[in-house]
Design a protein around this motif. Structure first.
Motif, PDB file in Angstrom:
ATOM      1  N   LEU A 200      12.778 -19.876 -21.549  1.00 50.88           N
ATOM      2  CA  LEU A 200      13.565 -20.826 -20.768  1.00 50.88           C
ATOM      3  C   LEU A 200      14.304 -21.811 -21.674  1.00 50.88           C
ATOM      4  O   LEU A 200      15.438 -22.210 -21.404  1.00 50.88           O
ATOM      5  N   GLN A 201      13.620 -22.195 -22.765  1.00 48.02           N
ATOM      6  CA  GLN A 201      14.277 -23.090 -23.720  1.00 48.02           C
ATOM      7  C   GLN A 201      15.483 -22.403 -24.358  1.00 48.02           C
ATOM      8  O   GLN A 201      16.541 -23.014 -24.545  1.00 48.02           O
ATOM      9  N   SER A 202      15.312 -21.106 -24.679  1.00 47.83           N
ATOM     10  CA  SER A 202      16.423 -20.352 -25.268  1.00 47.83           C
ATOM     11  C   SER A 202      17.576 -20.234 -24.286  1.00 47.83           C
ATOM     12  O   SER A 202      18.746 -20.400 -24.651  1.00 47.83           O
ATOM     13  N   LEU A 203      17.245 -19.968 -23.021  1.00 44.85           N
ATOM     14  CA  LEU A 203      18.290 -19.879 -22.001  1.00 44.85           C
ATOM     15  C   LEU A 203      18.982 -21.217 -21.825  1.00 44.85           C
ATOM     16  O   LEU A 203      20.205 -21.303 -21.690  1.00 44.85           O
ATOM     17  N   GLU A 207      22.785 -22.003 -22.330  1.00 42.00           N
ATOM     18  CA  GLU A 207      23.557 -22.613 -21.238  1.00 42.00           C
ATOM     19  C   GLU A 207      24.279 -23.859 -21.727  1.00 42.00           C
ATOM     20  O   GLU A 207      25.477 -24.042 -21.466  1.00 42.00           O
ATOM     21  N   ARG A 208      23.551 -24.709 -22.460  1.00 39.29           N
ATOM     22  CA  ARG A 208      24.142 -25.958 -22.933  1.00 39.29           C
ATOM     23  C   ARG A 208      25.302 -25.681 -23.881  1.00 39.29           C
ATOM     24  O   ARG A 208      26.385 -26.283 -23.755  1.00 39.29           O
ATOM     25  N   GLU A 209      25.091 -24.761 -24.823  1.00 44.75           N
ATOM     26  CA  GLU A 209      26.134 -24.475 -25.800  1.00 44.75           C
ATOM     27  C   GLU A 209      27.369 -23.852 -25.141  1.00 44.75           C
ATOM     28  O   GLU A 209      28.498 -24.232 -25.437  1.00 44.75           O
ATOM     29  N   THR A 210      27.109 -22.892 -24.236  1.00 41.65           N
ATOM     30  CA  THR A 210      28.240 -22.232 -23.594  1.00 41.65           C
ATOM     31  C   THR A 210      28.967 -23.182 -22.652  1.00 41.65           C
ATOM     32  O   THR A 210      30.197 -23.209 -22.611  1.00 41.65           O
TER      33      THR A 210
END
Length: 476
Positions: A200-203, A207-210
């Motif tokens: 979830l942290q990776s997602l 999400e934040r970067e994109t």
């Protein structure tokens, strides 16, 4: 009748009828008409006899030219009044150097000039046009530039809208993926809580970067739109300005408008990176519910060939002469697992290899076996397929599945009480899809090896062996 402008009347009286400029050293001739001394002298130079007045054609004796000092004073007054009127009107229509009306425009120097400037060395070799003609020409160019800028603005707004839509769609994808991930880990949270948090942290990071990149695109496009709007407003205002102001720095303004080009946004992929993979621990946890599935030959379509151990199925070369039993499929080249489940948790894996078409999942025991099969949950099928359209979950309508690594093995996990059938790409240990429904009656594993056009899909589906440490038919 319009009221006559006194200043304009005075200017007309102070204008030589030959050169149409203010009198210079005015002289009066016998008939009472006035001319610049140089203008009337030029007329006399062209004739060896007495000349006629350029206005009334009355004969004038050469040399009988009397200075008109009163008219010269009137000319000076007219010039001052003209300059004052121009300044009060907000226009600098008079040449500061020669106190003459600015009636011409120098193309080379891009500046209004008077007739005296035109005859000077500074402008003698330059291209000069009437100031009104120049104003009209540049106004047309400004209008053309406005059209181009408005088109750029329209394109910028359209691209901005598209990027905003992509942002919304991206957030929807993230929301669905987050829900799917959370659902998967809720099954086995006691064993995989740390793995869940990492994924979830990776997602969230992706999400934040994109989203940041998408929003930066929107911001940059909005800034470009704002700049375009400002330039458009500037050009619109310039088109409304008086002639002198309109022509001031007009070439620079046009140059800036011509150099405007919409900067395309950075290409941002909105496909989720397939990094949310099920770890080895997850697979090992699922294998605790491993069940030894075998194929039921009584359900197999006559075109199918089953291995003796009933672990493999492929499409045969000819249709076999088999009893037409009620449980046998005749319209779809598929076969069911012999084992039926009415509860508990079950997991099995199927090797699909490099096959170009297949379908796997579960179905109700009560489904119709005759005629065409429509494999949707509404018809009692919970199935994932590979076809010419790619990988899909057979929902209604179908759900495309983003697969970055082609699965050579597929895992199926049935949680009867939870109403879930989950599919996994064993090759890269990623989650493919989860059906959520309410089950009733017995469910059987479903196998469809696909058709074999041109011999490109001849390989069989193979049920993988159950690991020795698997718990078999474990219930919750």
């Amino acid at each position: 009748m319009a009221t006559e402008n006194p200043v304009e009347s005075l200017q007309e009286e102070a204008t030589c009828p030959i050169c149409l400029e203010y009198f210079k050293d005015p002289v009066i001739i016998d008939c009472g008409h006035n001319f610049c001394r140089a203008c009337i002298a030029q007329c006399s130079e062209r004739s060896n006899t007495d000349i006629s007045c350029p206005q009334c054609r009355e004969a004038v004796q050469q040399g009988n030219l009397r200075p008109n000092r009163r008219l010269a004073s009137v000319v000076e007054i007219a010039k001052r009044l003209s300059l004052q009127a121009a300044k009060e009107a907000g226009e600098e229509r008079v040449c500061r150097k020669h106190q003459e009306t600015l009636k011409l425009f120098c193309e080379e120097d891009q500046t209004p000039i008077c007739v005296v400037c035109d005859r000077s060395r500074a402008h003698r070799a330059h291209t000069v046009v009437p100031i009104e003609e120049a104003a009209q020409e540049y106004e047309e160019k400004l209008q053309g530039a406005l059209g181009s800028l408005r088109k750029e603005l329209e394109e910028a707004l359209a691209v901005t809208s598209k990027e905003e839509k992509k942002t919304t769609e991206w957030q929807g994808k993230v929301k669905n993926k987050r829900k799917m991930i959370a659902g998967e880990f809720n099954k086995l949270h006691t064993l995989l809580r740390e793995e869940e948090q990492l994924l979830l942290q990776s997602l969230e990071e992706e999400e934040r970067e994109t989203l940041q990149r998408l929003r930066e695109n929107v911001t940059k496009l909005s800034q470009q739109s704002s700049s375009l709007q400002q330039l458009i407003t500037e050009l619109e205002k310039k088109c409304q300005q008086p002639v002198i102001e309109l022509l001031k720095d007009v070439k620079s303004t046009l140059s800036r408008s011509e150099n405007v080009k919409l900067q395309e946004p950075e290409a941002v992929s909105t496909d989720l990176k397939n990094v949310y993979k099920i770890s080895l621990d997850m697979r090992e946890a699922l294998q605790r519910f491993g069940v030894d599935v075998t194929l039921d030959p009584d359900t197999a379509n006559p075109d199918l060939v089953l291995s003796e151990d009933r672990k493999r199925v492929r499409l045969g070369d000819t249709c076999q002469d088999l009893p037409n039993k009620p449980e046998r499929f005749d319209g779809c080249v598929c076969v069911l697992g012999a084992e039926g489940f009415v509860g508990g948790r079950r997991y099995w894996e199927v090797e699909v290899g490099d096959k170009t078409a297949w379908a796997l999942g579960v179905c109700r025991e009560s489904v119709s076996r005759k005629g065409k099969v429509t494999g949707t949950p509404g018809n009692g099928y919970w199935v994932v397929v590979l076809s010419d359209e790619g990988y899909e979950a057979c929902t209604s309508p179908s759900t495309p599945l983003p697969v970055s690594v082609r699965p050579s093995q597929v895992g199926i996990f049935l949680d009867y009480e939870a109403g879930e059938v989950s599919f996994y790409n064993v090759t890269d240990r990623s989650h493919l899809f989860t059906f959520t429904d309410t089950f009733s009656g017995k469910l059987h594993p479903f196998f469809y090896p696909g058709l074999n056009p041109g011999g490109t899909n001849a390989a069989p589906l193979i049920i993988c062996p159950v690991p020795a440490e698997a718990g078999g038919n474990l219930c919750p």
